[in-house]
Design a protein around this motif. Structure first.
Motif, PDB file in Angstrom:
ATOM      1  N   VAL A 266     -36.389 -17.705  20.534  1.00 32.98           N
ATOM      2  CA  VAL A 266     -34.987 -17.983  20.238  1.00 32.98           C
ATOM      3  C   VAL A 266     -34.735 -17.585  18.791  1.00 32.98           C
ATOM      4  CG1 VAL A 266     -33.189 -19.741  20.102  1.00 32.98           C
ATOM      5  CG2 VAL A 266     -34.940 -19.892  21.888  1.00 32.98           C
TER       6      VAL A 266
ATOM      7  N   ASP B 295     -30.820  -7.192  32.239  1.00 33.34           N
ATOM      8  CA  ASP B 295     -29.706  -8.119  32.221  1.00 33.34           C
ATOM      9  C   ASP B 295     -29.289  -8.403  33.660  1.00 33.34           C
ATOM     10  OD1 ASP B 295     -28.939  -6.085  29.562  1.00 33.34           O
ATOM     11  OD2 ASP B 295     -29.317  -8.217  29.291  1.00 33.34           O
TER      12      ASP B 295
ATOM     13  N   PRO C 124     -25.945 -11.652  19.515  1.00 39.54           N
ATOM     14  CA  PRO C 124     -25.948 -12.336  20.824  1.00 39.54           C
ATOM     15  C   PRO C 124     -25.993 -11.368  22.005  1.00 39.54           C
ATOM     16  CG  PRO C 124     -24.420 -13.428  19.343  1.00 39.54           C
ATOM     17  CD  PRO C 124     -24.892 -12.192  18.625  1.00 39.54           C
TER      18      PRO C 124
ATOM     19  N   THR D 269     -29.332 -10.759  23.701  1.00 44.19           N
ATOM     20  CA  THR D 269     -29.982 -11.759  24.549  1.00 44.19           C
ATOM     21  C   THR D 269     -30.310 -11.116  25.885  1.00 44.19           C
ATOM     22  OG1 THR D 269     -28.887 -13.648  23.522  1.00 44.19           O
ATOM     23  CG2 THR D 269     -29.634 -13.926  25.792  1.00 44.19           C
ATOM     24  N   SER D 270     -31.583 -11.119  26.250  1.00 42.07           N
ATOM     25  CA  SER D 270     -31.999 -10.396  27.446  1.00 42.07           C
ATOM     26  C   SER D 270     -33.471 -10.699  27.714  1.00 42.07           C
ATOM     27  CB  SER D 270     -31.803  -8.891  27.228  1.00 42.07           C
ATOM     28  OG  SER D 270     -32.014  -8.163  28.420  1.00 42.07           O
TER      29      SER D 270
ATOM     30  N   ARG E 197     -38.644 -13.183  26.987  1.00 42.17           N
ATOM     31  CA  ARG E 197     -37.298 -13.740  27.174  1.00 42.17           C
ATOM     32  C   ARG E 197     -36.745 -14.101  25.806  1.00 42.17           C
ATOM     33  NH1 ARG E 197     -40.289 -13.468  31.036  1.00 42.17           N
ATOM     34  NH2 ARG E 197     -39.568 -13.373  33.182  1.00 42.17           N
TER      35      ARG E 197
ATOM     36  N   SER F 271     -33.505 -15.113  23.390  1.00 44.92           N
ATOM     37  CA  SER F 271     -32.158 -15.682  23.299  1.00 44.92           C
ATOM     38  C   SER F 271     -31.702 -15.636  21.856  1.00 44.92           C
ATOM     39  CB  SER F 271     -32.148 -17.140  23.772  1.00 44.92           C
ATOM     40  OG  SER F 271     -32.404 -17.213  25.149  1.00 44.92           O
TER      41      SER F 271
ATOM     42  N   LEU G 270     -28.716 -16.872  19.324  1.00 49.26           N
ATOM     43  CA  LEU G 270     -27.624 -17.852  19.251  1.00 49.26           C
ATOM     44  C   LEU G 270     -26.594 -17.463  18.190  1.00 49.26           C
ATOM     45  CD1 LEU G 270     -29.874 -21.020  19.445  1.00 49.26           C
ATOM     46  CD2 LEU G 270     -28.811 -19.763  21.329  1.00 49.26           C
TER      47      LEU G 270
END
Lengths: 113, 110
Positions: A12, A38, A83, A86-87, A109, A111, A113
Protein backbone atom coordinates in the motif's frame (compact mmCIF):
# COMPACT_ATOMS: atom_id res chain seq x y z
CA UNK A 1 11.05 -25.20 -8.63
CA UNK A 2 10.48 -21.46 -8.17
CA UNK A 3 9.88 -20.28 -11.76
CA UNK A 4 9.06 -16.56 -11.62
CA UNK A 5 9.23 -14.91 -8.21
CA UNK A 6 7.77 -11.48 -7.48
CA UNK A 7 8.27 -9.35 -4.40
CA UNK A 8 6.48 -7.94 -2.55
CA UNK A 9 3.14 -9.76 -2.78
CA UNK A 10 1.17 -6.82 -1.36
CA UNK A 11 1.92 -3.12 -0.95
CA UNK A 12 0.00 0.00 0.00
CA UNK A 13 1.43 3.37 -1.03
CA UNK A 14 0.41 6.98 -0.65
CA UNK A 15 0.05 9.15 -3.73
CA UNK A 16 3.44 10.50 -4.75
CA UNK A 17 5.52 7.77 -3.11
CA UNK A 18 7.95 5.72 -5.15
CA UNK A 19 8.23 1.97 -5.26
CA UNK A 20 10.18 -0.75 -7.07
CA UNK A 21 8.60 -4.11 -7.81
CA UNK A 22 11.09 -6.94 -8.11
CA UNK A 23 10.96 -9.96 -10.39
CA UNK A 24 13.38 -12.84 -10.81
CA UNK A 25 13.21 -15.99 -12.92
CA UNK A 26 15.32 -19.13 -12.63
CA UNK A 27 14.46 -20.71 -15.99
CA UNK A 28 17.29 -19.05 -17.93
CA UNK A 29 14.74 -17.28 -20.08
CA UNK A 30 15.82 -14.51 -22.40
CA UNK A 31 12.66 -12.40 -22.41
CA UNK A 32 10.83 -10.82 -19.50
CA UNK A 33 7.63 -8.77 -19.23
CA UNK A 34 5.62 -6.60 -16.87
CA UNK A 35 1.82 -6.51 -17.09
CA UNK A 36 -0.91 -4.90 -15.11
CA UNK A 37 -4.29 -6.54 -14.58
CA UNK A 38 -7.37 -4.45 -13.95
CA UNK A 39 -10.90 -5.83 -13.49
CA UNK A 40 -12.53 -6.79 -16.79
CA UNK A 41 -9.55 -5.64 -18.85
CA UNK A 42 -7.35 -8.70 -19.01
CA UNK A 43 -3.62 -8.07 -18.95
CA UNK A 44 -1.97 -5.05 -20.48
CA UNK A 45 1.72 -4.97 -21.24
CA UNK A 46 3.64 -2.17 -19.53
CA UNK A 47 7.25 -2.88 -20.57
CA UNK A 48 9.20 -5.81 -21.84
CA UNK A 49 12.78 -6.90 -22.25
CA UNK A 50 13.32 -9.10 -25.27
CA UNK A 51 16.86 -9.94 -24.17
CA UNK A 52 19.34 -8.93 -21.51
CA UNK A 53 20.37 -5.32 -22.04
CA UNK A 54 17.23 -4.23 -23.91
CA UNK A 55 13.91 -2.81 -22.77
CA UNK A 56 10.95 -1.50 -24.73
CA UNK A 57 7.60 0.10 -24.06
CA UNK A 58 4.42 -1.91 -24.19
CA UNK A 59 0.83 -0.75 -24.38
CA UNK A 60 0.67 1.30 -21.14
CA UNK A 61 4.20 2.52 -20.18
CA UNK A 62 3.37 5.98 -18.82
CA UNK A 63 4.29 6.44 -15.16
CA UNK A 64 6.64 3.45 -15.09
CA UNK A 65 10.29 2.67 -15.64
CA UNK A 66 12.06 -0.67 -15.84
CA UNK A 67 15.53 -2.08 -15.41
CA UNK A 68 16.80 -5.39 -16.75
CA UNK A 69 19.44 -5.84 -14.07
CA UNK A 70 20.79 -9.12 -15.47
CA UNK A 71 19.36 -12.13 -17.26
CA UNK A 72 17.42 -13.23 -14.17
CA UNK A 73 16.01 -9.96 -12.88
CA UNK A 74 13.63 -7.35 -14.28
CA UNK A 75 12.34 -4.59 -12.00
CA UNK A 76 9.46 -2.15 -12.40
CA UNK A 77 9.59 1.28 -10.78
CA UNK A 78 6.83 3.74 -10.03
CA UNK A 79 8.53 7.10 -9.48
CA UNK A 80 5.49 9.00 -8.22
CA UNK A 81 2.57 6.67 -7.58
CA UNK A 82 -0.95 7.72 -8.58
CA UNK A 83 -4.30 6.14 -7.60
CA UNK A 84 -4.77 5.11 -11.27
CA UNK A 85 -1.83 2.75 -10.80
CA UNK A 86 -3.72 0.68 -8.25
CA UNK A 87 -3.68 -2.74 -9.87
CA UNK A 88 -2.27 -6.23 -9.77
CA UNK A 89 1.13 -6.39 -11.43
CA UNK A 90 2.43 -9.55 -13.05
CA UNK A 91 5.90 -10.37 -14.21
CA UNK A 92 6.40 -13.05 -16.85
CA UNK A 93 9.26 -14.63 -18.74
CA UNK A 94 9.65 -16.64 -21.91
CA UNK A 95 12.44 -18.60 -23.54
CA UNK A 96 12.28 -16.62 -26.74
CA UNK A 97 10.57 -13.50 -27.89
CA UNK A 98 8.67 -14.71 -30.93
CA UNK A 99 5.30 -15.15 -29.27
CA UNK A 100 6.47 -18.09 -27.21
CA UNK A 101 4.61 -19.21 -24.08
CA UNK A 102 5.08 -16.96 -21.11
CA UNK A 103 5.43 -18.12 -17.51
CA UNK A 104 3.92 -15.87 -14.85
CA UNK A 105 4.68 -14.97 -11.27
CA UNK A 106 1.92 -14.84 -8.65
CA UNK A 107 1.55 -11.07 -8.85
CA UNK A 108 1.99 -8.00 -6.67
CA UNK A 109 -1.22 -6.38 -5.40
CA UNK A 110 -0.57 -2.66 -5.22
CA UNK A 111 -2.96 -0.11 -3.73
CA UNK A 112 -2.32 3.61 -3.95
CA UNK A 113 -4.28 5.85 -1.64
CA UNK B 1 -3.07 -4.53 -33.52
CA UNK B 2 -4.64 -7.69 -32.28
CA UNK B 3 -7.98 -7.56 -30.48
CA UNK B 4 -9.05 -10.59 -28.50
CA UNK B 5 -12.57 -10.91 -27.14
CA UNK B 6 -14.18 -13.38 -24.76
CA UNK B 7 -17.50 -13.69 -23.02
CA UNK B 8 -17.31 -12.68 -19.37
CA UNK B 9 -18.93 -15.56 -17.57
CA UNK B 10 -19.83 -19.25 -17.89
CA UNK B 11 -21.60 -21.45 -15.36
CA UNK B 12 -21.78 -25.24 -15.67
CA UNK B 13 -22.60 -28.21 -13.46
CA UNK B 14 -19.92 -30.58 -12.26
CA UNK B 15 -19.47 -33.39 -14.77
CA UNK B 16 -20.74 -31.40 -17.73
CA UNK B 17 -18.53 -30.11 -20.54
CA UNK B 18 -17.51 -26.45 -20.60
CA UNK B 19 -16.86 -24.54 -23.80
CA UNK B 20 -15.11 -21.20 -23.56
CA UNK B 21 -15.02 -19.13 -26.73
CA UNK B 22 -12.65 -16.49 -28.03
CA UNK B 23 -12.50 -14.36 -31.17
CA UNK B 24 -9.44 -12.57 -32.47
CA UNK B 25 -8.75 -10.12 -35.26
CA UNK B 26 -5.18 -10.71 -36.42
CA UNK B 27 -5.22 -13.57 -38.88
CA UNK B 28 -1.42 -13.65 -38.89
CA UNK B 29 -1.26 -14.87 -35.28
CA UNK B 30 1.03 -17.88 -35.33
CA UNK B 31 0.25 -19.13 -31.84
CA UNK B 32 -2.94 -18.97 -29.81
CA UNK B 33 -2.88 -19.72 -26.11
CA UNK B 34 -5.18 -20.59 -23.24
CA UNK B 35 -4.21 -19.57 -19.71
CA UNK B 36 -5.94 -20.33 -16.40
CA UNK B 37 -5.93 -17.99 -13.42
CA UNK B 38 -7.01 -19.20 -10.01
CA UNK B 39 -7.86 -16.69 -7.25
CA UNK B 40 -4.82 -14.86 -5.95
CA UNK B 41 -2.46 -16.52 -8.41
CA UNK B 42 -0.73 -15.74 -11.66
CA UNK B 43 -1.62 -17.10 -15.07
CA UNK B 44 -0.87 -20.73 -15.74
CA UNK B 45 -0.35 -21.86 -19.32
CA UNK B 46 -2.90 -24.59 -20.09
CA UNK B 47 -2.36 -25.31 -23.75
CA UNK B 48 -1.63 -23.67 -27.06
CA UNK B 49 -2.24 -24.32 -30.72
CA UNK B 50 -0.30 -23.42 -33.82
CA UNK B 51 -2.22 -21.56 -36.48
CA UNK B 52 -1.76 -24.39 -38.99
CA UNK B 53 -3.73 -26.77 -36.76
CA UNK B 54 -7.50 -27.16 -36.48
CA UNK B 55 -7.63 -29.08 -33.26
CA UNK B 56 -5.45 -30.08 -30.35
CA UNK B 57 -6.39 -32.47 -27.58
CA UNK B 58 -4.65 -32.76 -24.23
CA UNK B 59 -6.38 -35.05 -21.72
CA UNK B 60 -9.64 -33.28 -20.76
CA UNK B 61 -8.84 -30.21 -22.85
CA UNK B 62 -9.72 -29.79 -26.53
CA UNK B 63 -8.79 -26.66 -28.45
CA UNK B 64 -10.58 -25.92 -31.71
CA UNK B 65 -9.38 -23.28 -34.13
CA UNK B 66 -11.48 -21.91 -36.98
CA UNK B 67 -9.13 -19.66 -38.90
CA UNK B 68 -11.74 -18.55 -41.39
CA UNK B 69 -13.95 -17.17 -38.62
CA UNK B 70 -11.00 -16.25 -36.35
CA UNK B 71 -12.59 -18.24 -33.59
CA UNK B 72 -10.86 -20.25 -30.89
CA UNK B 73 -12.54 -22.44 -28.30
CA UNK B 74 -11.48 -24.42 -25.26
CA UNK B 75 -13.55 -27.42 -24.28
CA UNK B 76 -13.10 -28.93 -20.84
CA UNK B 77 -14.60 -32.41 -20.56
CA UNK B 78 -16.02 -33.68 -17.25
CA UNK B 79 -15.66 -30.27 -15.61
CA UNK B 80 -14.70 -30.39 -11.95
CA UNK B 81 -15.04 -27.81 -9.18
CA UNK B 82 -11.27 -27.40 -9.33
CA UNK B 83 -11.68 -26.04 -12.85
CA UNK B 84 -13.41 -22.94 -11.47
CA UNK B 85 -11.14 -20.07 -12.47
CA UNK B 86 -10.72 -17.30 -15.02
CA UNK B 87 -9.61 -18.45 -18.45
CA UNK B 88 -7.74 -16.16 -20.81
CA UNK B 89 -7.09 -16.64 -24.48
CA UNK B 90 -4.14 -14.84 -26.01
CA UNK B 91 -2.86 -14.31 -29.51
CA UNK B 92 0.40 -13.05 -30.93
CA UNK B 93 0.08 -9.59 -32.43
CA UNK B 94 2.39 -7.70 -34.71
CA UNK B 95 5.72 -7.20 -32.99
CA UNK B 96 5.36 -10.63 -31.41
CA UNK B 97 3.51 -9.31 -28.39
CA UNK B 98 0.93 -11.45 -26.68
CA UNK B 99 -2.50 -9.80 -26.55
CA UNK B 100 -4.90 -11.16 -23.94
CA UNK B 101 -8.65 -11.27 -23.94
CA UNK B 102 -10.50 -9.93 -20.91
CA UNK B 103 -10.98 -13.40 -19.43
CA UNK B 104 -13.95 -15.74 -18.95
CA UNK B 105 -14.90 -16.60 -15.38
CA UNK B 106 -15.90 -20.27 -15.20
CA UNK B 107 -18.05 -21.27 -12.26
CA UNK B 108 -18.61 -24.99 -11.67
CA UNK B 109 -21.58 -25.88 -9.50
CA UNK B 110 -21.52 -29.16 -7.54
Amino acid sequence: NAGVTQTPKFQVLKTGQSMTLQCAQDMNHNSMYWYRQDPGMGLRLIYYSASEGTTDKGEVPNGYNVSRLNKREFSLRLESAAPSQTSVYFCASSDGFLGQPQHFGDGTRLSIL
Amino acid sequence: GEDVEQSLFLSVREGDSSVINCTYTDSSSTYLYWYKQEPGAGLQLLTYIFSNMDMKQDQRLTVLLNKKDKHLSLRIADTQTGDSAIYFCAGVAAGNMLTFGGGTRLMVKP
